[in-house]
Design an enzyme around this catalytic site. Sequence first.
Site, PDB file in Angstrom:
ATOM      1  N   ALA A 133       0.842  -1.192   0.000  1.00 24.17           N
ATOM      2  CA  ALA A 133       0.000   0.000   0.000  1.00 24.17           C
ATOM      3  C   ALA A 133       0.877   1.242   0.000  1.00 24.17           C
ATOM      4  O   ALA A 133       1.872   1.311   0.727  1.00 24.17           O
ATOM      5  CB  ALA A 133      -0.911  -0.014   1.227  1.00 24.17           C
ATOM      6  N   ARG A 134       0.529   2.204  -0.847  1.00 26.79           N
ATOM      7  CA  ARG A 134       1.237   3.478  -0.965  1.00 26.79           C
ATOM      8  C   ARG A 134       2.715   3.302  -1.307  1.00 26.79           C
ATOM      9  O   ARG A 134       3.551   4.120  -0.955  1.00 26.79           O
ATOM     10  CB  ARG A 134       1.103   4.301   0.323  1.00 26.79           C
ATOM     11  CG  ARG A 134      -0.302   4.750   0.619  1.00 26.79           C
ATOM     12  CD  ARG A 134      -0.720   5.800  -0.368  1.00 26.79           C
ATOM     13  NE  ARG A 134      -1.979   6.388   0.043  1.00 26.79           N
ATOM     14  CZ  ARG A 134      -2.848   6.862  -0.803  1.00 26.79           C
ATOM     15  NH1 ARG A 134      -2.600   6.839  -2.085  1.00 26.79           N
ATOM     16  NH2 ARG A 134      -3.963   7.383  -0.372  1.00 26.79           N
ATOM     17  N   SER A 154       1.024   2.209  -8.465  1.00 28.21           N
ATOM     18  CA  SER A 154       0.083   2.741  -9.462  1.00 28.21           C
ATOM     19  C   SER A 154       0.728   3.858 -10.270  1.00 28.21           C
ATOM     20  O   SER A 154       0.617   3.893 -11.497  1.00 28.21           O
ATOM     21  CB  SER A 154      -1.186   3.260  -8.785  1.00 28.21           C
ATOM     22  OG  SER A 154      -1.913   2.206  -8.216  1.00 28.21           O
ATOM     23  N   HIS A 189      -6.011   9.754  -8.124  1.00 30.31           N
ATOM     24  CA  HIS A 189      -5.576   8.964  -9.276  1.00 30.31           C
ATOM     25  C   HIS A 189      -6.004   9.634 -10.576  1.00 30.31           C
ATOM     26  O   HIS A 189      -5.215   9.755 -11.510  1.00 30.31           O
ATOM     27  CB  HIS A 189      -6.154   7.549  -9.216  1.00 30.31           C
ATOM     28  CG  HIS A 189      -5.367   6.608  -8.367  1.00 30.31           C
ATOM     29  ND1 HIS A 189      -4.694   5.537  -8.877  1.00 30.31           N
ATOM     30  CD2 HIS A 189      -5.146   6.580  -7.026  1.00 30.31           C
ATOM     31  CE1 HIS A 189      -4.091   4.879  -7.904  1.00 30.31           C
ATOM     32  NE2 HIS A 189      -4.360   5.493  -6.764  1.00 30.31           N
ATOM     33  N   ARG A 190      -7.256  10.063 -10.642  1.00 32.08           N
ATOM     34  CA  ARG A 190      -7.764  10.708 -11.861  1.00 32.08           C
ATOM     35  C   ARG A 190      -7.018  11.998 -12.168  1.00 32.08           C
ATOM     36  O   ARG A 190      -6.691  12.284 -13.315  1.00 32.08           O
ATOM     37  CB  ARG A 190      -9.255  11.013 -11.712  1.00 32.08           C
ATOM     38  CG  ARG A 190     -10.134   9.819 -11.837  1.00 32.08           C
ATOM     39  CD  ARG A 190     -11.603  10.217 -11.700  1.00 32.08           C
ATOM     40  NE  ARG A 190     -12.436   9.037 -11.786  1.00 32.08           N
ATOM     41  CZ  ARG A 190     -13.624   8.935 -11.243  1.00 32.08           C
ATOM     42  NH1 ARG A 190     -14.141   9.947 -10.580  1.00 32.08           N
ATOM     43  NH2 ARG A 190     -14.318   7.834 -11.359  1.00 32.08           N
ATOM     44  N   GLU A 196     -14.686   1.882 -15.663  1.00 26.70           N
ATOM     45  CA  GLU A 196     -14.853   1.405 -14.291  1.00 26.70           C
ATOM     46  C   GLU A 196     -15.586   0.074 -14.340  1.00 26.70           C
ATOM     47  O   GLU A 196     -16.735   0.011 -14.780  1.00 26.70           O
ATOM     48  CB  GLU A 196     -15.615   2.435 -13.467  1.00 26.70           C
ATOM     49  CG  GLU A 196     -14.836   3.725 -13.313  1.00 26.70           C
ATOM     50  CD  GLU A 196     -15.618   4.816 -12.621  1.00 26.70           C
ATOM     51  OE1 GLU A 196     -16.847   4.905 -12.833  1.00 26.70           O
ATOM     52  OE2 GLU A 196     -15.000   5.583 -11.867  1.00 26.70           O
TER      53      GLU A 196
END
Length: 181
Positions: free
Chosen positions: A23-24, A28, A62-63, A74
């Site tokens: 996580a983190r 991504s 994220h967007r 999605e």
Amino acid sequence: MLGTGLSGLITPLPAITLVLGGARSGKSRYAEELLDRHTGARTYLATAEIRDAEMAERVKLHRDRRDPDWRLVEEPLALAQTLVSETEKGAAVLVDCLTLWLTNVMLAERDVVAECTALEQALGQCGGPIIFVANEVGLGIVPDNKLARDFRDHAGRLNQRLAARADHVLFVAAGLPLILK
């Protein structure tokens, strides 16, 4: 399908890339940077379901960091079919994330083994490069309840199956990629 290789030379994106991390960890963002180098259409296939304000904020972040020319799809459950459909259109696809998709499958009480097998089989039908993002959940303690242990086990097996199929596998920690394959 061109990207920048380790040498800085332009190279085609591999058919399947798996980006793992905690996580983190920056996984991504790293995966997005890989796909940003693709010269054709790019699809961000989001598997998250927004169920609270905190998740909405994560999705917004994220967007906001992606270029506006990314197509957003999605899809919390029908991952295999959506991958085939999007790559048939010529797009390179970033799936973020496999771990949330697995969560959705389990919460919907679907057959996890069948869904993972269908995903793996769909990879042979895809017409463009795919980058999968997934959490590596097996580095911590053994969970204290059956559901969490089942989730960890399913996630570990899914990551192993996709890593075996992938052309390129990376582990990201503190924003830095470690090449596994």
